[in-house]
Write a protein that holds these residues in place. Structure first.
Motif, PDB file in Angstrom:
ATOM      1  N   LEU A 385       1.188  -1.017  -0.069  1.00 33.65           N
ATOM      2  CA  LEU A 385       0.052   0.014  -0.176  1.00 33.65           C
ATOM      3  C   LEU A 385       0.728   1.081   0.280  1.00 33.65           C
ATOM      4  CD1 LEU A 385      -3.529   1.519   0.239  1.00 33.65           C
ATOM      5  CD2 LEU A 385      -2.511   1.355   2.648  1.00 33.65           C
ATOM      6  N   GLU A 386       1.517   0.696   0.710  1.00 30.65           N
ATOM      7  CA  GLU A 386       2.825   1.925   0.668  1.00 30.65           C
ATOM      8  C   GLU A 386       3.462   2.736  -0.831  1.00 30.65           C
ATOM      9  OE1 GLU A 386       7.284   3.810   2.927  1.00 30.65           O
ATOM     10  OE2 GLU A 386       6.374   1.557   3.238  1.00 30.65           O
ATOM     11  N   LYS A 389       0.247   4.170  -2.751  1.00 34.41           N
ATOM     12  CA  LYS A 389      -0.322   5.546  -2.608  1.00 34.41           C
ATOM     13  C   LYS A 389       1.458   6.266  -3.167  1.00 34.41           C
ATOM     14  CE  LYS A 389      -0.898   5.639   1.662  1.00 34.41           C
ATOM     15  NZ  LYS A 389      -0.459   5.350   3.188  1.00 34.41           N
ATOM     16  N   ILE A 421      -9.114   6.007  -1.137  1.00 31.57           N
ATOM     17  CA  ILE A 421      -7.544   5.719  -0.701  1.00 31.57           C
ATOM     18  C   ILE A 421      -7.651   5.738   0.896  1.00 31.57           C
ATOM     19  CG2 ILE A 421      -5.381   4.548  -0.366  1.00 31.57           C
ATOM     20  CD1 ILE A 421      -7.075   3.086  -2.402  1.00 31.57           C
ATOM     21  N   GLU A 425      -8.835   3.086   4.187  1.00 28.02           N
ATOM     22  CA  GLU A 425      -7.766   2.947   4.792  1.00 28.02           C
ATOM     23  C   GLU A 425      -7.852   3.313   6.422  1.00 28.02           C
ATOM     24  OE1 GLU A 425      -3.039   3.979   5.581  1.00 28.02           O
ATOM     25  OE2 GLU A 425      -4.559   4.365   3.612  1.00 28.02           O
ATOM     26  N   SER A 428     -11.384   1.054   7.217  1.00 27.63           N
ATOM     27  CA  SER A 428     -10.960   0.002   7.163  1.00 27.63           C
ATOM     28  C   SER A 428      -9.996  -0.348   8.275  1.00 27.63           C
ATOM     29  CB  SER A 428     -10.582  -1.099   5.970  1.00 27.63           C
ATOM     30  OG  SER A 428      -9.703  -0.724   5.458  1.00 27.63           O
ATOM     31  N   TYR A 430      -6.902  -0.457   8.354  1.00 28.57           N
ATOM     32  CA  TYR A 430      -6.522  -1.143   7.623  1.00 28.57           C
ATOM     33  C   TYR A 430      -4.941  -0.710   8.097  1.00 28.57           C
ATOM     34  CZ  TYR A 430      -2.847  -2.227   3.967  1.00 28.57           C
ATOM     35  OH  TYR A 430      -1.843  -3.226   3.464  1.00 28.57           O
ATOM     36  N   ALA A 431      -4.634   0.137   8.908  1.00 23.47           N
ATOM     37  CA  ALA A 431      -3.420  -0.308   9.941  1.00 23.47           C
ATOM     38  C   ALA A 431      -2.992  -1.257  10.927  1.00 23.47           C
ATOM     39  CB  ALA A 431      -2.574   1.691  10.052  1.00 23.47           C
ATOM     40  N   ARG A 434      -3.429  -4.392  10.352  1.00 23.35           N
ATOM     41  CA  ARG A 434      -2.041  -5.077   9.470  1.00 23.35           C
ATOM     42  C   ARG A 434      -1.693  -5.539  11.007  1.00 23.35           C
ATOM     43  NH1 ARG A 434       0.031  -7.243   5.743  1.00 23.35           N
ATOM     44  NH2 ARG A 434      -1.208  -5.845   3.803  1.00 23.35           N
ATOM     45  N   LEU A 453      -5.669  -4.103   0.220  1.00 23.72           N
ATOM     46  CA  LEU A 453      -5.743  -2.754  -0.456  1.00 23.72           C
ATOM     47  C   LEU A 453      -5.395  -2.540  -1.468  1.00 23.72           C
ATOM     48  CD1 LEU A 453      -7.035   0.577   2.019  1.00 23.72           C
ATOM     49  CD2 LEU A 453      -6.573   0.210  -0.361  1.00 23.72           C
ATOM     50  N   CYS A 631     -10.780  -3.022  -0.201  1.00 22.99           N
ATOM     51  CA  CYS A 631      -9.742  -3.985   1.160  1.00 22.99           C
ATOM     52  C   CYS A 631     -10.107  -5.388   1.573  1.00 22.99           C
ATOM     53  CB  CYS A 631      -9.947  -2.831   1.804  1.00 22.99           C
ATOM     54  SG  CYS A 631      -8.353  -4.009   3.239  1.00 22.99           S
ATOM     55  N   SER A 742      -8.564  -7.117  -5.132  1.00 24.94           N
ATOM     56  CA  SER A 742      -7.801  -7.358  -3.665  1.00 24.94           C
ATOM     57  C   SER A 742      -7.895  -8.817  -3.072  1.00 24.94           C
ATOM     58  CB  SER A 742      -8.793  -5.731  -2.703  1.00 24.94           C
ATOM     59  OG  SER A 742     -10.029  -6.767  -2.363  1.00 24.94           O
TER      60      SER A 742
END
Length: 787
Positions: A385-386, A389, A421, A425, A428, A430-431, A434, A453, A631, A742
């Motif tokens: 994802l990083e 982006k 996004i 992010e 959801s 996301y972080a 994760r 995602l 995601c 996804s």
């Protein structure tokens, strides 16, 4: 005394634009009363056809003994290539490479070589089996992995897109890598199979009821096969039980044969193949081999990419040219490639010719782009994802707009992917998830979880510019009711309802006052296929244009009759305000009729701004882009490769939605279908060139139990089309399909965990449990090797 002025904002019509209306046929679907072609009463004396299919993969026909077939009970006729009175060709692109019936040579196992016409369908099916055909076998190829995309036979000219010097950028990059990905095809698996019924008329006339997304093409193919002008052929379709692109060109053959037999015998003829014959003899989504090379820096900025998209196209061109073109158009997905070179290779194979499928090559291009992102992320030990982006269009501090140019030199002017996004992010979690998944995997020996995602940017318009047009016909009757017809077809996606809502909104009348009628070439001519996600965009605008013509005439009439300025004629819910008085809409219409005002109009629309030069690989092929992201989280059993989708969160934009209920259904269904393509749906040919996955028993589509356990779908209510589309809405047919990526990348993430995310899994699709298990075992071996 003060006159009461009603609150106009509080009054609304029932069922206009932006109201959540159920599908117009929903109650008929669930009750079994929706009429499909096979439900229509058959004319007296209707005959039935059945195709005789080749049992050789590539061969010359040395003998075709049909004596026993002709003598079988109930058989009226047996058609062969010599019985086609006009041109023995149904090629949609005019390349003359796809016969109605094979003539002396077959090029794939299951190619139609004759057609039995009998009194009943059962008699026709039994008679087909009595044919004795002898062949002289020829060399064949079914797997594009055995071909050289730069040297072997192509079915249509390739396309090259380039911007900058990709080779030099890759060579100069601090880091570079290359790889290959195999991406499977997909069977349409519509609920209603192909079917056509031809009813002969006097002179050359014939009416065709065809389950088709492209009535005008069926009209033209039938006229060519019969050797008669198009004006003698009328094609009608009220609804299809699913199409997904499979009924854009593939219905031509059944309609042509039914029409030929109908005119020969002066009786109605119906052809409805069984599911096995349908799957064997009709085209599918193209499967691809994608070669890629990428150059990037230590921060994950991609500096140059080079793609080769080789596609299994089958024995004829069909729509392989535009499909492989669109794959290249989407090889960027949401990413800016500073230097890019991409080439297609539409390869000839001895398989059924592949055809349109929801997304039309775009999803295949996107998967290639996402594989490149994964490769860079794993090489750098970063979260994919990083990297996504960092490489978005408009990212990395783009102030001059120089990171908004696509590989085909169109400027991306409506980019909202960063916001989508960011919101997904956050919503959801996301972080947090994760981190939780990492902790879970560290403490779970056999079950591994994965999270991904992925974004979507989908171009909207036919890449063949001339298809971006539509017509509509609107009649207003003297009681104020409205009859609506347009060139779009209904395959369950709610197009008829949306266009009817547009017309109701224009006249400010309740939706139940607008009669939805079957699509027919006899009312609206020269229609484009209902495809490319353009159904509502094109036909909605054409219907709006027709309604506005009539509305304008009514306004002029009211202004003159009541001696008020035009701006004092205002259409309100089910009535019209003229100066300081109001009359029902139906009363004004009746007055206009008595004054001989025309109450019918043909509407037309063509998409503005678009242009495309294929030779240069430059232009603006798309009117706008639709954006979304998904995601997904999965759990994988590393002992068996089996997996479940634990949760999926989707944020997708539809502009100012014409009907949110319909659009939500499209997003949900598109995601599930895309997930199926990338996980469970596998096409398999044996070493004799026979398709062995040709029935529900051998081909696995997603079940209700395969859906994500938690499934959150949200429409971005803040979005609207930056171009003047119909009510500023955006297309929603195809863009949600690649959201299924996804799941593939979540599976890849779970597989990668067995090697501490140090090795890119390079998971091919469909990622069946078998393929997932093999990838897990491969990564374990690679991780165990000495550094």
């Amino acid at each position: 005394m003060t006159k009461h002025v009603p609150d106009l904002k509080a009054q609304k019509i029932s069922g206009g634009v932006a109201s959540d209306q159920r599908h117009d046929s929903a109650h008929k679907h669930v009750s079994g009363t929706a009429v499909y072609i096979d439900d229509m009463p058959e004319p007296a004396g209707t005959l039935h056809g059945c195709l005789g299919l080749s049992t050789a993969t590539h061969a010359t026909i040395t003998k075709m003994d049909l004596v026993a077939v002709r003598a079988a009970p109930g058989v009226v006729d047996v058609l062969t290539a010599k019985d086609v009175p006009g041109e023995n060709d149904i090629s949609p692109t005019g390349r003359h490479d796809e016969p109605v019936l094979a003539d002396g040579k077959v090029e794939f196992y299951g190619q139609p070589i004759f057609c039995v016409i009998a009194e009943t369908r059962e008699q026709a099916r039994r008679a087909v089996r009595l044919a004795k055909v002898e062949y002289e076998q020829l060399p064949f190829v079914t797997d594009i992995g055995a071909l050289d995309p730069r040297k072997d036979k192509l079915v249509t000219p390739p396309l090259t897109l380039k911007r900058g010097d990709a080779a030099a950028a890759i060579k100069a990059a601090p880091r570079r890598l290359k790889g290959k990905m195999r991406l499977g095809g997909q069977e349409h698996f519509y609920l209603e199979g192909h079917i056509a019924m031809a009813v002969p008329g006097e002179d050359h006339d014939v009416t065709i009821y065809s389950s088709t997304q492209h009535p005008s093409e069926v009209q033209h193919m039938v006229s060519h096969a019969l050797g008669i002008p198009s004006n003698a052929v009328t094609v009608e379709i009220r609804r299809m039980g699913g199409g997904f692109g499979g009924k854009e060109t593939q219905g031509n053959q059944f309609a042509a044969l039914a029409a030929i037999a109908a005119k020969r015998h002066h009786r109605a003829v119906k052809i409805r193949p069984d599911r096995d014959d349908d799957m064997i003899a009709t085209g599918k989504r193209h499967d691809f081999l994608i070669d890629y090379e990428v150059g990037f820096d230590d921060d994950g900025n991609i500096l140059g990419v080079d793609f080769m998209f080789a596609a299994r196209c089958g024995f004829s061109s069909d729509l392989s040219g535009p499909v492989t073109d669109r794959a290249l158009f989407h090889c960027d997905n949401t990413y800016f490639w500073p230097a890019v070179h991409a080439q297609s290779a539409p390869l000839y194979t001895n398989t059924v010719s592949n055809t349109a499928f929801r997304g039309f090559g775009g999803p295949q291009g996107m998967v290639g782009a996402e594989r490149v992102i994964d490769e860079v992320a794993f090489a750098l030990g970063k979260d994919p994802l990083e990297i996504r982006k960092k490489n978005f269009y408009g990212a990395s501090g783009d102030k001059e707009g120089d990171r908004n140019i696509t590989p085909y030199h169109q400027t991306v002017e409506d980019n909202v992917i960063q916001r989508i996004i960011a919101e997904l992010e956050a919503s959801s979690n996301y972080a947090r998830r994760r981190r939780e998944i990492s902790a879970f995997n560290n403490n779970s020996r056999f079950i591994k979880r994965g999270l991904a995602l992925t974004p979507v940017k989908f171009g909207i318009s036919f890449t063949a510019t001339h298809y971006n047009q539509a017509g509509a016909l609107v009649h207003v009757y003297t009681d104020g009711s409205v009859h609506l017809n347009h060139g779009g077809t209904e395959m369950g996606q709610g197009l008829y309802l949306k266009v009817a809502q547009v017309v109701a909104e224009e006249f400010q009348i309740d939706l139940d006052q607008v009669k939805i009628t079957a699509t027919t070439t006899g009312k609206v001519p020269n229609t484009s296929a209902t495809a490319a996600s353009s159904g509502s965009d094109l036909n909605g605008m054409a219907a709006q244009n027709a309604a506005r013509q009539i509305k304008d005439r009514l306004t002029n009439f009211a202004s003159e009759k009541y001696q008020v300025p035009r701006d004092q004629v205002l259409f309100l819910p089910n009535r019209v305000r003229i100066g300081n008085q109001e009359i029902p809409f139906g009363d004004l219409v009746k007055q206009a009729y008595m004054a001989r005002i025309q109450l019918s109009a043909a509407g037309f629309y063509k998409t503005p701004k678009i242009h495309w030069n294929r030779d240069k690989g430059e232009g603006r092929p798309f009117y706008y882009f639709a954006y979304g992201a998904s995601c997904s989280e999965v759990s994988v059993d590393t002992l068996t490769g089996e997996y479940v989708v634990e949760r999926t969160d989707i944020l997708h934009e539809t502009g100012r939605s014409l009907n949110r209920a319909i659009d939500l259904g499209q997003v949900e269904g598109g995601f599930i279908q895309g997930m199926g393509w990338l996980t469970t749906e596998e096409l398999w040919w044996d070493d004799k060139g026979r398709l062995r996955t040709h029935a529900p028993s051998t081909y696995k589509i997603p079940l209700a139990s395969d859906r994500p356990k938690i499934f959150n779908v949200t429409l971005a209510d803040w979005s609207e089309a930056n171009e003047p589309t119909v009510h500023r809405s955006k297309a929603v047919g195809e863009p949600p399909f690649p959201l299924g990526m996804s799941v593939l990348h979540a599976l890849s993430d779970a597989v990668a965990s067995v090697a501490d995310h140090r090795i890119c899994p390079r998971l091919d699709a469909p990622a069946t449990p078998e393929r997932v298990l093999m990838a897990i075992e491969r990564l374990k071996r690679e991780a165990a090797r000495p550094a």
